[in-house]
Write an enzyme that holds these catalytic residues in place. Structure first.
Site, PDB file in Angstrom:
ATOM      1  CD  GLU A   1     -24.213 -28.727  70.191  1.00  0.00           C
ATOM      2  OE1 GLU A   1     -25.306 -29.167  70.570  1.00  0.00           O
ATOM      3  OE2 GLU A   1     -23.443 -29.367  69.454  1.00  0.00           O
TER       4      GLU A   1
ATOM      5  CD  GLU B   1     -30.447 -31.309  68.774  1.00  0.00           C
ATOM      6  OE1 GLU B   1     -29.785 -30.305  69.117  1.00  0.00           O
ATOM      7  OE2 GLU B   1     -29.942 -32.414  68.575  1.00  0.00           O
TER       8      GLU B   1
END
Ligand code: NAG
Ligand code: NAG
Ligand code: NAG
Length: 385
Positions: A168, A279
């Site tokens: 990520e 997110e």
């Protein structure tokens, strides 16, 4: 005897000096303090999986891209800067704060993760991903726990089966970790669905940094201005087919940051999914949804200059970066949303996303506009009578 003691004392002092010199602290361009550590003594090499790992100076190849830089764009944007430190050759910058303990799980509170993103929707083998990400500083409401992220993440495996691997990269506002509200360049990885592995930046033994200047966890700036100038950074991750390592570069000119060694990931020969988007973490403080923002804090329908975007989305299917044509949407649409894909020559595959989180419209408190309407209506009614 006396001579022995003197020798021991001298050796002791020399050792102290040697160790003192292994700490070489300098200031990075974002005003933070970094320790320039010998690149062979960086945190990654504490990982027993890397016992026989041979340090890679550079990737064997950088995949080509279809993204054109410096073309005249329909929307004007500017590349933001990541934090830079001028560490000596043979060393890499380690943020001083990253050397401390990871802020523990705040187990006193139940949190949920929410997403508004796009993801690949077939099961082809993927060997990399890239995007240009709009830079904002979303407000985080509960600074003890919550965070707001804009990232791309590539993964394989299954969360429920505990064999999820992820890589990520992106931009995050995470007050608990960085003690401020600045957007920061971050990386993260796990090889077992966050069970025993997983951490940000260089806070655990995993990622091997090769750059002696780019500061992981450093602030990104300037931040975009609502209805004003828009800043962005470009991120590329790809697998080196010769050695199996996953490389990271930043910026349109591919400044190499380092790599996730193949040894970290028993189940990541290739990725089976890539996500791009936002997110947030909601801690349900005040017994309602959080007001933590995603992206710019504005809904995607507001478009360029107001809502946050990802552009020039590409994946590596075999050797090179290719535009992705079809993606599925993951969002709850109420607090955060994602708009449909647009595809054109300059911005490639792109989309807008984000949102304000909880707002009073959902709380039962009547918005001002509605109140004014009733006041006017009431007044008109009075006149008619
Ligand atoms: C955080 O919580 C998870 C799941 O509850 C656990 O697996 C992990 O070990 C914890 N990490 C730390 C640093 O306490
Ligand atoms: C954990 O979260 C609670 C509730 O937000 C907060 O009061 C507390 O200070 C936090 N603890 C730590 C160690 O951050
Ligand atoms: C994860 O585990 C499941 C069930 O054991 C298996 O079918 C799947 O192939 C595994 N995935 C990876 C990427 O190893």
């Amino acid at each position: 005897m006396k001579i022995m003691l003197t020798i021991i004392r001298v050796v002791h002092i020399l050792t102290l000096i040697a160790f003192a010199h292994s700490d070489y602290y300098i200031e990075s361009s974002d005003g933070g303090i970094v320790n320039c550590v010998d690149r062979m003594a960086q945190p990654a090499f504490d990982n027993t999986l890397l016992r026989n790992h041979k340090f890679q100076e550079s990737p064997s190849k950088i995949p080509t891209t279809t993204t054109k830089s410096n073309t005249k764009s329909k929307w004007r944007t500017t590349e933001a800067h990541v934090s830079i430190a001028n560490c000596p050759r043979g060393t890499v910058p380690l943020r001083q704060d990253d050397a401390s303990e990871y802020p523990g799980n705040n187990t006193s509170t139940q949190t949920t993760h929410e997403y508004a993103d796009k993801s690949t929707d077939d099961s082809s083998k993927l060997y990399g991903a890239k995007a240009t990400i709009n830079i904002w500083d979303p407000k985080v409401e509960n600074k003890e726990i919550e965070l707001s992220i804009s990232q791309l993440w590539i993964s394989s495996g299954d969360y429920a089966k505990n064999n999820l691997s992820t890589i990520e990269v992106g931009c995050q506002v995470y007050p608990q970790l960085y003690t401020d509200n600045k957007p920061r360049l971050f990386i993260y990885w796990t090889s077992d669905a966050y069970q025993t592995t997983g951490c940000y930046n260089l806070r655990c033994a995993g990622f091997v940094q090769t750059s002696r200047s780019i500061v992981l966890g450093g602030a990104i700036g300037p931040v975009s201005v609502f209805a004003g100038r828009q800043y962005e950074i470009t991120i590329q991750v790809w697998k080196d087919q010769n050695h199996g390592n996953w490389w990271l570069s930043i910026g349109p000119d591919n400044s190499i940051v380092g790599y996730w060694p193949a040894e970290l990931f028993p189940n990541l020969d290739y990725a089976d999914e890539v996500h791009w988007g936002g997110e947030i973490v909601d801690s349900h403080k005040f017994d309602r949804h959080t007001k933590t923002q995603m992206g710019s804090g504005h809904f995607p329908f507001q478009g360029f200059g107001k809502a946050s975007y990802f552009r020039n989305l590409e994946i590596v299917d075999s050797n090179n970066f290719q535009p992705i044509q079809r993606l599925k949407i993951n969002a709850n649409h109420k607090y955060y949303d994602v708009k449909n894909l647009d595809i054109d020559e300059e911005w490639g595959t792109h989309f807008f996303y984000g949102g304000p989180g909880f707002s009073d419209i959902y709380s039962g408190v009547v918005p001002l506009r509605v109140k004014l309407y009733f006041i006017c209506f009431g007044f008109g009614f009075f006149i008619i009578i």
